[in-house]
Write an enzyme that holds these catalytic residues in place. Structure first.
Site, PDB file in Angstrom:
ATOM      1  N   LYS A 116      21.091 140.431   0.752  1.00  0.00           N
ATOM      2  CA  LYS A 116      21.071 141.017   1.980  1.00  0.00           C
ATOM      3  C   LYS A 116      21.871 142.025   3.145  1.00  0.00           C
ATOM      4  CE  LYS A 116      17.734 136.896   2.355  1.00  0.00           C
ATOM      5  NZ  LYS A 116      17.545 136.470   1.268  1.00  0.00           N
ATOM      6  N   GLU A 200      22.209 136.850  11.815  1.00  0.00           N
ATOM      7  CA  GLU A 200      22.272 137.607  12.489  1.00  0.00           C
ATOM      8  C   GLU A 200      21.390 136.537  13.550  1.00  0.00           C
ATOM      9  OE1 GLU A 200      19.028 138.963   9.676  1.00  0.00           O
ATOM     10  OE2 GLU A 200      17.676 137.194  10.195  1.00  0.00           O
ATOM     11  N   HIS A 235      10.185 128.379   7.194  1.00  0.00           N
ATOM     12  CA  HIS A 235      10.862 129.929   6.348  1.00  0.00           C
ATOM     13  C   HIS A 235      10.117 129.775   5.207  1.00  0.00           C
ATOM     14  CE1 HIS A 235      13.725 130.499   9.760  1.00  0.00           C
ATOM     15  NE2 HIS A 235      14.417 129.443   9.666  1.00  0.00           N
ATOM     16  N   ARG A 297      10.788 143.028  -6.448  1.00  0.00           N
ATOM     17  CA  ARG A 297       9.486 142.025  -7.469  1.00  0.00           C
ATOM     18  C   ARG A 297       8.044 141.623  -7.071  1.00  0.00           C
ATOM     19  NH1 ARG A 297       8.716 137.587  -4.641  1.00  0.00           N
ATOM     20  NH2 ARG A 297      10.933 136.452  -3.751  1.00  0.00           N
TER      21      ARG A 297
END
Length: 621
Positions: A116, A200, A235, A297
């Site tokens: 990421k 973040e 999440h 994917r």
């Protein structure tokens, strides 16, 4: 064109790929572990190869075994599905080096977007907007805590190799950062073999919007519009839809253009998803939507895109991997209606969404909507893999119609005795905020217990069912009609007294008679199913566990013990952490008391209902 395809996966996605491959005349090869020897994907494939023990790390995650299976069966291509090795660049390269076709992007593209932090840096350089945060190499806990403070709480800790909601923690306060970081890194190491994280800014009213992209080996890249995956729990996506509610054409055009730009930056080939986070506090605006990550994917939620575009994305994958150009140009793609997908999990919402395992003695889903599943009646839900048992997808002219169709289909689902989240999904679909399109990733948390279904069957429905049942099913099961009109029923083993109405006709739809067990019937309602029988037919009563007994809710491994025998604990205090089905589960004290007995040790494997600890109330001492 590919002639023989090995599917390096299991369950629902393996069955999904087999379905398309068969329609294209492609031979399919399944792989399976010990736990999956009788699985549906094994039975549906043209050939199957055993690749090891039940644990994924000894079977589905061992690339050498999968490649050997492909070679030994004469397969000329490998499709990784999603999860497992689907985003493993080393495995993709090994497949290519073995002379096989890799149904996916180039290993270099996977590497570029696999972490990421590196992906965000690359996207920023390509002119794609990214969320504020720290993506550096320094992983010292104190330094990361300092970065979090500078970014400003709340922040999100994310495993750079993470996905599927794993390896991710929201932190609201500096005092909680160290524990959250350690937990995130443990889960990331266990799931992905990489403890590296990034930090973040946590957007307060975020929406999760992603764009399906597709590239070929001829330099063509298109998008297939956006999906909204904002309804999430911890999440983990729960319900996905396409297109995103509230998305205007101008914002859609800018968002999808940014997604195509991101795909071009890594010369992308095959199916991929560019994920964005949007600040929805002022509606959807292009200047308040940022790149989060790319999934190199096929996505779990790809069916909603297929439903609104009429495109079979797996077919596109196989054609592109065979060297063909994309079947359609960008100007030939359009949105038709609205589609919503719900993920049906084997879990118990009433018990903190703990996974539920066991044999699906009764499994019947409403066929009025699209169903993608890897199980059938009689299948075993094991503790070794993700507990998703099916995806139910409704497509209609508009969003309201799709919601209604999906809620009805979920309501008619009949699954027993494995617990499932159908009733929870219905409540989520019918929540006023979701129904109006006012959705963000915090909706489920805010709604709280309002979405959790009750554990008991409706008494009135039980009474009506019992009346019909007593007339049609068991000779000798008599109700005292002349006086109190009462009966005692066993509902999933729990004695329940009901008042029986005297009516000439009872609508039989609230329940289903069992064909194999004439002693009782299945009671259904709002997506839940219970086994009901006259109390005298029920098995022997089982004493309930002591209120202070801490039992293992499922088979798993203890990864942390936070108390010792004799410790004084308070209600809700964490006692230990159990790892099962690739997730961490905290077991807490049910009331204030003392740890009178402790049978848990870090690293130990435990079985379901094993006594891990016993708490005695202080006043009992």
């Amino acid at each position: 064109m590919i002639q023989s395809l090995l599917i390096a996966n299991r369950g629902e996605i393996a069955c999904r790929i087999i379905r398309t491959a068969r329609s294209m005349g492609i031979r399919t090869v399944a792989v399976y572990s010990d736990a999956d020897a009788k699985a549906l994907h094994v039975r549906e494939a043209d050939a199957a190869v055993h690749i090891g023990p039940s644990a994924a790390r000894e079977s589905y995650l061992v690339g050498e075994k999968i490649i050997a299976a492909a070679i030994s069966t004469g397969a000329d291509a490998i499709h990784p599905g999603y999860g497992f090795l689907s985003e493993n660049a080393e495995f993709a390269q090994a497949v290519i080096d073995a002379g096989l076709i890799w149904v996916g992007p180039a290993p270099a593209s996977i590497t570029a977007m696999g972490l990421k932090d590196a992906a965000k840096t690359l996207m920023a350089e390509a002119g794609v907007p990214v969320t504020p945060g720290y993506m550096g190499e320094n992983q010292d806990p104190a330094f990361l805590g300092q970065q979090a403070a500078e970014i400003g709480y709340p922040v999100l800790i994310k495993a750079v190799a993470g996905g599927g909601g794993k390896g991710m923690r929201k932190v609201d306060d500096a005092a909680d950062f160290a524990d959250a970081l350690a937990s995130c890194q443990r889960e990331a190491t266990a799931s992905f073999g990489n403890a590296h994280v990034l930090i973040e800014k946590y957007i307060q009213r975020p929406r999760h919007i992603e764009v399906q992209v597709f590239g070929d080996t001829h330099g063509n890249i298109v998008h297939l519009f956006e999906r909204d995956c904002s309804l999430q729990r911890r999440h983990q996506k729960v319900i996905e839809e396409a297109p995103a509610p509230g998305m205007d054409e101008a914002t859609r055009e800018q968002l999808c253009a940014a997604a195509v730009k991101a795909a071009k930056a890594v010369d992308y080939v095959g199916a991929g998803t560019i994920e964005f986070i949007a600040d929805a506090s002022e509606g959807l605006r292009a200047d308040r939507i940022w790149f989060m990550e790319m999934n190199t994917r096929l996505q779990v939620e790809h069916p909603v895109t297929e439903e609104i575009t009429g495109v079979d994305l797996v077919e596109w994958q196989l054609r592109v991997a065979s060297g063909e150009p994309l079947p359609l140009r960008q100007d030939e793609l359009s949105i038709d209606g609205h589609a919503i997908e719900a993920r049906l999990y084997a879990e118990d919402p009433a018990k903190g969404f703990l996974p539920s395992v066991g044999r699906l003695e009764f499994f019947e889903l409403d066929g009025s909507v699209r169903i993608d599943t890897g199980v059938c009646q009689g299948s075993e839900v094991s503790p070794f893999y993700d507990p998703m048992i099916a995806k139910m997808i409704a497509h209609d002219l508009d969003r309201e119609g799709a919601i209604q169709s999906l809620a009805w289909a979920l309501n008619d689902s009949k699954i027993w005795p494995v617990k499932n989240n159908a009733a929870f999904l219905i409540n989520a679909l019918e929540h006023p905020d979701f129904a109006s399109g006012n959705v963000d990733t915090g909706l489920i948390q805010r709604a709280g217990d309002a979405l959790i279904p009750g554990e008991s069957a409706d008494i009135d429905d039980l009474a009506r069912s019992a009346e019909q049942y007593s007339n049609q099913a068991i000779a000798g099961f008599r109700l005292n009609r002349d006086r109190n009109h009462k009966a005692v029923l066993s509902v999933d083993g729990i004695a329940t007294e009901v008042d029986i109405p005297i009516v000439e006709y009872v609508d039989p739809r609230p329940f289903v008679f069992s064909q194999n067990a004439p002693s009782g019937f299945f009671q259904t309602g709002n997506g839940q199913t219970w086994w009901v029988e006259p109390y005298r037919y029920a098995g022997g009563a089982h004493a309930s566990a002591h209120d202070g007994d801490i039992l293992s809710p499922m088979p798993g491994r203890i990864i942390a013990v936070d108390v010792a025998a004799g410790d004084v604990v308070t209600k809700g205090q964490k006692l230990l952490t159990l790892e099962a089905m690739k997730m961490e589960h905290s077991l807490t004290a049910p009331f204030d008391g003392v740890v009178a007995e402790l049978n848990a040790e870090a690293g130990a494997q435990v079985q379901v209902e094993a006594l891990l600890a016993r708490i005695e109330a202080v006043d009992e001492k």
